[in-house]
Motif scaffolding. Structure first.
Motif, PDB file in Angstrom:
ATOM      1  N   GLU A   8       0.805  -1.243  -0.160  1.00 58.87           N
ATOM      2  CA  GLU A   8      -0.148   0.007  -0.237  1.00 58.87           C
ATOM      3  C   GLU A   8       0.942   1.276  -0.167  1.00 58.87           C
ATOM      4  OE1 GLU A   8      -2.646  -0.422   3.597  1.00 58.87           O
ATOM      5  OE2 GLU A   8      -4.336  -2.255   2.404  1.00 58.87           O
ATOM      6  N   LEU A  39       1.151   4.212  -2.990  1.00 58.72           N
ATOM      7  CA  LEU A  39       1.267   5.812  -2.697  1.00 58.72           C
ATOM      8  C   LEU A  39       2.020   6.511  -3.048  1.00 58.72           C
ATOM      9  CD1 LEU A  39      -0.548   7.912  -1.117  1.00 58.72           C
ATOM     10  CD2 LEU A  39       1.060   7.390   1.007  1.00 58.72           C
ATOM     11  N   ARG A  45      -3.202  13.912   2.130  1.00 61.09           N
ATOM     12  CA  ARG A  45      -3.412  12.192   1.818  1.00 61.09           C
ATOM     13  C   ARG A  45      -2.258  11.933   3.137  1.00 61.09           C
ATOM     14  NH1 ARG A  45      -2.694  11.293  -3.789  1.00 61.09           N
ATOM     15  NH2 ARG A  45      -2.507   9.013  -3.401  1.00 61.09           N
ATOM     16  N   GLU A  93      -4.107   8.863   4.601  1.00 58.86           N
ATOM     17  CA  GLU A  93      -3.790   7.630   3.951  1.00 58.86           C
ATOM     18  C   GLU A  93      -2.502   6.566   4.722  1.00 58.86           C
ATOM     19  OE1 GLU A  93      -4.240   7.248  -0.170  1.00 58.86           O
ATOM     20  OE2 GLU A  93      -4.971   9.305  -0.395  1.00 58.86           O
ATOM     21  N   GLU A  94      -1.325   7.416   4.773  1.00 58.02           N
ATOM     22  CA  GLU A  94      -0.429   6.959   5.620  1.00 58.02           C
ATOM     23  C   GLU A  94      -0.681   6.348   7.008  1.00 58.02           C
ATOM     24  OE1 GLU A  94       3.799   8.884   4.555  1.00 58.02           O
ATOM     25  OE2 GLU A  94       2.268   9.965   4.140  1.00 58.02           O
TER      26      GLU A  94
END
Length: 201
Positions: A19, A23, A114, A117-118
């Motif tokens: 993942e 990203l 973002r 997301e991390e």
């Protein structure tokens, strides 16, 4: 044959690596910020770290290498982690503004966000928020179940039901002046007590 805990952990790690790689590719292909031919500055560290370090924007040394916390700040943090008996493999560092821009305020907020997301990929147990800009950016992100954080240096706060937060001064502004160094260390060493108190699993 039953699956062992080690095998389960290995699968989770493989997924986190996959993942983060996805990203990274998305960030490298992102057209939103005016960064020209320069590559974004990517997060670094363990893909399933207990501790996430979050800084607002990169310094020239980080831009040059394309890696968050490369250079003086990274060296100072490694020394600090060693003093606190924190395993560097338990740490992942990233930036709110990953694009090398002359003015970080030009960053598209969709890109800054973002970080959410991390956080979802790494699943840290604590986020160390460095400086007022990083704190303000984090407050604007839509992190599921997040609570507002206060600018209280050295205080462990609850970011979400599963993630703590620690607010400290910006490491980049804390390296050249003795009083600033003391202020950073006084706040950051709270992380050592937090880490020691974590259950051993």
């Amino acid at each position: 044959m039953p699956v062992t805990d080690d095998e389960i952990r290995e699968k989770y790690l493989e997924r986190a690596i996959r993942e983060l790689n996805t990203l990274t590719r998305e960030l490298q292909a992102c057209p939103h910020c005016p960064r020209g031919n320069l590559m974004p500055v990517l997060g670094s560290g363990h893909p399933q770290a207990d501790i996430m370090l979050l800084k607002y924007s990169p310094l020239p040394s980080e831009v040059e290498e394309g890696v968050a916390f490369y250079g003086r700040a990274g060296s100072a943090l490694m020394k600090s982690l060693k003093r606190l008996s924190i395993d560097p493999l338990a740490v992942y560092g990233t930036l709110c503004v990953k694009c090398p821009l002359a003015d970080a305020s030009l960053a598209d907020f969709a890109c800054v966000a973002r970080v959410v997301e991390e956080i979802a990929i790494v699943q840290p147990k604590i986020v160390v928020v460095m400086g007022p800009e990083a704190l303000a950016a984090l407050q604007e992100m839509h992190i599921p179940l997040a609570r507002p954080l206060q600018a209280e240096l050295g205080e462990i706060q609850q970011l979400t039901p599963m993630i703590d937060a620690l607010y400290v001064p910006n490491i980049d502004e804390s390296l050249d002046e003795q009083e600033a160094k003391r202020s950073f260390w006084a706040s950051f060493r709270t992380l050592g007590d937090w880490y020691t108190a974590q259950p051993p699993y």
